[in-house]
Write a protein that holds these residues in place. Structure first.
Motif, PDB file in Angstrom:
ATOM      1  N   SER A 106       0.815  -1.216   0.000  1.00 38.20           N
ATOM      2  CA  SER A 106       0.000   0.000   0.000  1.00 38.20           C
ATOM      3  C   SER A 106       0.848   1.265   0.000  1.00 38.20           C
ATOM      4  O   SER A 106       0.357   2.344  -0.338  1.00 38.20           O
ATOM      5  CB  SER A 106      -0.929   0.002   1.212  1.00 38.20           C
ATOM      6  OG  SER A 106      -0.173  -0.083   2.420  1.00 38.20           O
ATOM      7  N   ASP A 107       2.108   1.141   0.385  1.00 36.28           N
ATOM      8  CA  ASP A 107       3.006   2.291   0.426  1.00 36.28           C
ATOM      9  C   ASP A 107       4.022   2.257  -0.714  1.00 36.28           C
ATOM     10  O   ASP A 107       5.059   2.930  -0.658  1.00 36.28           O
ATOM     11  CB  ASP A 107       3.755   2.337   1.769  1.00 36.28           C
ATOM     12  CG  ASP A 107       2.819   2.495   2.949  1.00 36.28           C
ATOM     13  OD1 ASP A 107       1.793   3.191   2.787  1.00 36.28           O
ATOM     14  OD2 ASP A 107       3.100   1.927   4.020  1.00 36.28           O
ATOM     15  N   ALA A 108       3.724   1.487  -1.754  1.00 39.23           N
ATOM     16  CA  ALA A 108       4.683   1.284  -2.836  1.00 39.23           C
ATOM     17  C   ALA A 108       5.076   2.593  -3.514  1.00 39.23           C
ATOM     18  O   ALA A 108       6.250   2.814  -3.838  1.00 39.23           O
ATOM     19  CB  ALA A 108       4.133   0.301  -3.861  1.00 39.23           C
ATOM     20  N   GLY A 109       4.117   3.477  -3.730  1.00 39.59           N
ATOM     21  CA  GLY A 109       4.410   4.735  -4.413  1.00 39.59           C
ATOM     22  C   GLY A 109       5.401   5.583  -3.643  1.00 39.59           C
ATOM     23  O   GLY A 109       6.396   6.066  -4.196  1.00 39.59           O
ATOM     24  N   ALA A 110       5.138   5.750  -2.348  1.00 36.46           N
ATOM     25  CA  ALA A 110       6.035   6.545  -1.523  1.00 36.46           C
ATOM     26  C   ALA A 110       7.409   5.894  -1.429  1.00 36.46           C
ATOM     27  O   ALA A 110       8.444   6.573  -1.479  1.00 36.46           O
ATOM     28  CB  ALA A 110       5.440   6.732  -0.128  1.00 36.46           C
ATOM     29  N   ALA A 111       7.433   4.583  -1.315  1.00 37.08           N
ATOM     30  CA  ALA A 111       8.709   3.877  -1.208  1.00 37.08           C
ATOM     31  C   ALA A 111       9.523   4.004  -2.489  1.00 37.08           C
ATOM     32  O   ALA A 111      10.742   4.217  -2.449  1.00 37.08           O
ATOM     33  CB  ALA A 111       8.460   2.403  -0.891  1.00 37.08           C
ATOM     34  N   GLN A 112       8.864   3.891  -3.621  1.00 40.13           N
ATOM     35  CA  GLN A 112       9.586   3.998  -4.891  1.00 40.13           C
ATOM     36  C   GLN A 112      10.172   5.394  -5.073  1.00 40.13           C
ATOM     37  O   GLN A 112      11.253   5.543  -5.657  1.00 40.13           O
ATOM     38  CB  GLN A 112       8.653   3.651  -6.056  1.00 40.13           C
ATOM     39  CG  GLN A 112       8.233   2.191  -6.130  1.00 40.13           C
ATOM     40  CD  GLN A 112       9.368   1.268  -6.560  1.00 40.13           C
ATOM     41  OE1 GLN A 112      10.475   1.722  -6.860  1.00 40.13           O
ATOM     42  NE2 GLN A 112       9.095  -0.027  -6.593  1.00 40.13           N
ATOM     43  N   ARG A 113       9.477   6.401  -4.573  1.00 44.42           N
ATOM     44  CA  ARG A 113      10.028   7.758  -4.653  1.00 44.42           C
ATOM     45  C   ARG A 113      11.305   7.876  -3.818  1.00 44.42           C
ATOM     46  O   ARG A 113      12.282   8.504  -4.248  1.00 44.42           O
ATOM     47  CB  ARG A 113       8.981   8.781  -4.195  1.00 44.42           C
ATOM     48  CG  ARG A 113       7.881   9.038  -5.220  1.00 44.42           C
ATOM     49  CD  ARG A 113       7.047  10.244  -4.837  1.00 44.42           C
ATOM     50  NE  ARG A 113       6.253  10.021  -3.642  1.00 44.42           N
ATOM     51  CZ  ARG A 113       5.053   9.453  -3.635  1.00 44.42           C
ATOM     52  NH1 ARG A 113       4.504   9.040  -4.779  1.00 44.42           N
ATOM     53  NH2 ARG A 113       4.389   9.304  -2.510  1.00 44.42           N
ATOM     54  N   VAL A 114      11.289   7.278  -2.623  1.00 52.34           N
ATOM     55  CA  VAL A 114      12.482   7.322  -1.774  1.00 52.34           C
ATOM     56  C   VAL A 114      13.624   6.569  -2.445  1.00 52.34           C
ATOM     57  O   VAL A 114      14.762   7.063  -2.525  1.00 52.34           O
ATOM     58  CB  VAL A 114      12.186   6.721  -0.389  1.00 52.34           C
ATOM     59  CG1 VAL A 114      13.490   6.559   0.415  1.00 52.34           C
ATOM     60  CG2 VAL A 114      11.211   7.592   0.375  1.00 52.34           C
ATOM     61  N   VAL A 115      13.353   5.368  -2.939  1.00 55.63           N
ATOM     62  CA  VAL A 115      14.394   4.570  -3.578  1.00 55.63           C
ATOM     63  C   VAL A 115      14.922   5.279  -4.829  1.00 55.63           C
ATOM     64  O   VAL A 115      16.132   5.289  -5.092  1.00 55.63           O
ATOM     65  CB  VAL A 115      13.865   3.168  -3.929  1.00 55.63           C
ATOM     66  CG1 VAL A 115      14.872   2.397  -4.768  1.00 55.63           C
ATOM     67  CG2 VAL A 115      13.547   2.394  -2.647  1.00 55.63           C
ATOM     68  N   GLY A 116      14.034   5.909  -5.579  1.00 53.55           N
ATOM     69  CA  GLY A 116      14.471   6.663  -6.747  1.00 53.55           C
ATOM     70  C   GLY A 116      15.394   7.816  -6.374  1.00 53.55           C
ATOM     71  O   GLY A 116      16.376   8.094  -7.072  1.00 53.55           O
TER      72      GLY A 116
END
Length: 348
Positions: A106-116
């Protein structure tokens, strides 16, 4: 080089690293601190932020909020810590097996932004490495909640309490004099004032953290941690659970202990942990490692991290005096590199 008389104000991680390094080089060192002794806060009344820290050595993960300066200091410190620990007689747990970033679906979007963001800031050797569920289970079988995971290969952890105690013991063996229960009222060029008394040195270091106010515009940023006793729960690496509102970390310690923390509150309140922090941090920890449901809360701690207005560290030299401050949330990560930088600039 001729031996010098050195005065240090503050016996946190910076003060102890300075005392250890300078005395090892043959200088005569005295350290002043208001704590009643060298032990942990529970038995000495020490307010040094280093006692409460989790001890994560995570230069890449900190790129989410920090810049190139902190990253470079962190990478250098990760190389220095093994050398420092090797020179100590008392054992200090230090493991550089990488750390993990986790996120729920459910937090994939926020996590991908951090990883990016980390991928854009970090050089190739430090890039986050995506893990499949099978790879995650192989590394950390106790983690079963989050669906997304990345390995940060050049990170690790140190045991802060063991390190603080070992540094003090080694410095003592090397001849350092400790003035416990002593509050320095003024730090001047080559002079430390304690009440009406003056202590003169060839050079003095002010590493008091929040205690350096008002000489420096330092503020305290409240942090809160929990110690959990979790027999049977195996965790080998530091873990960060990425969340839209906060980043929760879990750090394993000997004796089936897991330290949980992450709160970063703009407040100089040292009162006990709030109900909100308790619910948010422990619920997040349980969501990453469901087996923590039966863990026991040993205790919680609060402390103040010293931060300057730009949240960056400073090393400032004047005639007979050096100030090191503003380590913020990066104390254990950058302290060795800052000490090395300061002593190199002074040719000590």
């Amino acid at each position: 080089m001729a031996a010098k008389r050195i005065g240090i104000v503050g016996a946190g991680v910076l003060g102890r690293l300075l005392a250890y390094t300078l005395s090892r080089a043959g200088h005569a060192v005295q350290v002043f601190d208001p704590a009643s002794g060298p032990g942990p806060r529970a038995d000495s009344g020490s307010l040094a932020a280093g006692w409460t820290a989790a001890g994560m050595l995570s230069p890449v993960a900190e790129l989410e909020r920090a810049g190139a300066e902190v990253f470079a200091l962190g990478i250098r410190s990760c190389a220095l810590w093994p050398q420092i620990v090797q020179g100590l007689d008392q054992p200090v747990e230090l493991r550089m097996q990488g750390s993990l970033l986790l996120a729920h679906r459910s937090d994939a979007g926020a996590a991908q932004r951090v990883v990016g963001l980390l991928q854009a800031k970090a050089d190739a050797p430090y890039q986050p490495q995506p893990l499949t569920p099978a790879q995650l289970r192989e590394l950390e079988p106790s983690i079963s909640g989050p669906a997304l995971a990345w390995l940060l290969p050049c990170e690790g952890k140190i045991h802060p309490i063991q390190a603080l105690q070992a540094l003090a013991a080694q410095a003592t063996a090397q001849g350092v004099q400790w003035h416990w229960g002593t509050t320095v009222s003024a730090v001047e060029a080559s002079v430390l004032r304690v009440g009406d008394a003056q202590h003169r040195f060839d050079h003095v270091f002010d590493v008091r953290g929040v205690g350096a106010k008002p000489a420096l515009p330092v503020r305290g940023v409240r942090g809160e941690v929990f110690w959990l006793h979790a027999p049977g729960v195996q965790l080998h690496r530091p873990v960060r659970l990425l969340h839209p509102r906060h980043s929760v970390y879990l750090v394993p310690r000997p004796g089936d202990v897991i330290v949980v923390g992450a709160s970063e509150i703009e407040s100089e309140d040292r009162s006990p942990v709030s109900l909100r922090s308790t619910l948010e941090l422990l619920s997040a920890a349980h969501s990453a490692i469901p087996a923590l449901a039966e863990a026991r809360v040993l205790h919680s701690e609060t402390n103040l991290r010293p931060a300057l207005p730009d949240n960056l560290p400073v090393v400032r030299h004047r005639a007979g005096k050096t100030e090191i401050n503003g380590l913020f949330r990066h104390g254990w990560l950058i302290a060795p590199a800052l000490v090395e930088q300061a002593l190199h600039e002074l040719s000590l």
